[in-house]
Write a protein that holds these residues in place. Structure first.
Motif, PDB file in Angstrom:
ATOM      1  N   ARG A 173      -0.189   6.378  -3.602  1.00  0.00           N
ATOM      2  CA  ARG A 173      -1.019   5.707  -4.611  1.00  0.00           C
ATOM      3  C   ARG A 173      -1.596   6.722  -5.591  1.00  0.00           C
ATOM      4  N   THR A 214      -1.204   2.423  -8.943  1.00  0.00           N
ATOM      5  CA  THR A 214      -1.739   1.204  -9.569  1.00  0.00           C
ATOM      6  C   THR A 214      -2.886   1.544 -10.522  1.00  0.00           C
ATOM      7  N   CYS A 233       3.994   3.056  -6.246  1.00  0.00           N
ATOM      8  CA  CYS A 233       2.735   2.655  -5.616  1.00  0.00           C
ATOM      9  C   CYS A 233       1.503   3.060  -6.407  1.00  0.00           C
ATOM     10  N   THR A 260       0.837  -1.197   0.000  1.00  0.00           N
ATOM     11  CA  THR A 260       0.000   0.000   0.000  1.00  0.00           C
ATOM     12  C   THR A 260       0.868   1.241   0.000  1.00  0.00           C
TER      13      THR A 260
END
Length: 234
Positions: free
Chosen positions: A30, A82, A80, A1
């Motif tokens: 992210r 995605t 990170c 994460t």
């Protein structure tokens, strides 16, 4: 994460001469720069963030003097990210005569990126590598142009661009190979032109496109193109 607050500056190479020292910028969010108010990650976002990091380390420069903060960055990494379907990557380093924000940037890495809104990478004078090995889909376009040293483009997992999304690869002086082995369709045009040293184009699964433009013998004189599955396109 991913951690939205974890960003790193690490030395890639160093010498007694400041002009020979380069650094790597890593952003572990992210969704990097969630408060920037943009629908895309930009070079200015990165430049401001580097200035802020240096300010926290060097005693209060903050991000108010961000111009020039990217001068010694040679690697940029977003491990990170995605699924960024609603945001794009807009890394275009000014106009031809503009100041370059990242004149030494050689490598851009998206190690785990699967989906993105769009990608626009251009006018990066030192760029030699774009890595997005897991990228499968762009909801809009992918444009890679005017990167004078970039030798190859390899997006092994990219299967489609949707909407009216073009794939444009153009005016990359040193580009020799384009590998898009999983690409099956583009929402818009498939445009490969103005890459004078291009030798190999592999898009053997590409079936459906809005239109196709693959230069000519003067524009890309030595090109061997494999578009063997193409069934629609003008």
């Amino acid at each position: 994460t991913g951690s939205p607050n974890l960003r790193l500056l690490t030395v890639v190479s160093s010498s007694e001469s400041l002009t020979s020292t380069t650094i790597k910028y890593t952003n572990c969010g992210r969704e990097p720069f969630p408060n920037a108010g943009n629908n895309a990650i930009t070079l200015e976002d990165v430049e401001r963030d580097i200035a802020a990091l240096r300010g926290s380390l060097d005693g209060g420069l903050g991000d108010t003097s961000y111009l020039g903060a990217g001068e010694f960055v040679s690697v940029m990494s977003f491990p990170c990210m995605t699924n960024s379907s609603l945001r794009g990557v807009n890394f275009v380093d000014g106009g031809p005569e503009d100041r370059k924000r990242f004149p030494r940037l050689e490598k851009i890495r998206f190690a785990n990126l699967v989906a993105v809104g769009y990608i626009n990478i251009g006018r990066m004078v030192s760029l030699i590598s774009i890595s997005a090995p897991l990228l499968q889909r762009a909801l809009s376009f992918i444009v890679i142009r005017e990167n004078g040293l970039l030798p190859k483009i390899d997006l092994p997992s990219l299967s489609e661009t949707t909407g009216f999304g073009d794939v444009e690869i153009s005016s990359n002086e040193n580009l020799k190979k384009i590998s898009l082995p999983s690409l099956t369709k583009t929402g818009g045009s498939f445009f490969v032109q103005g890459n004078p040293n291009l030798r190999k184009l592999c898009a053997s699964k590409l079936e459906n496109v809005g239109s196709v433009c693959i230069g000519n013998q003067i524009d890309q004189p030595d090109l061997d193109a494999d578009l063997s599955s193409l069934v629609t396109g003008s």
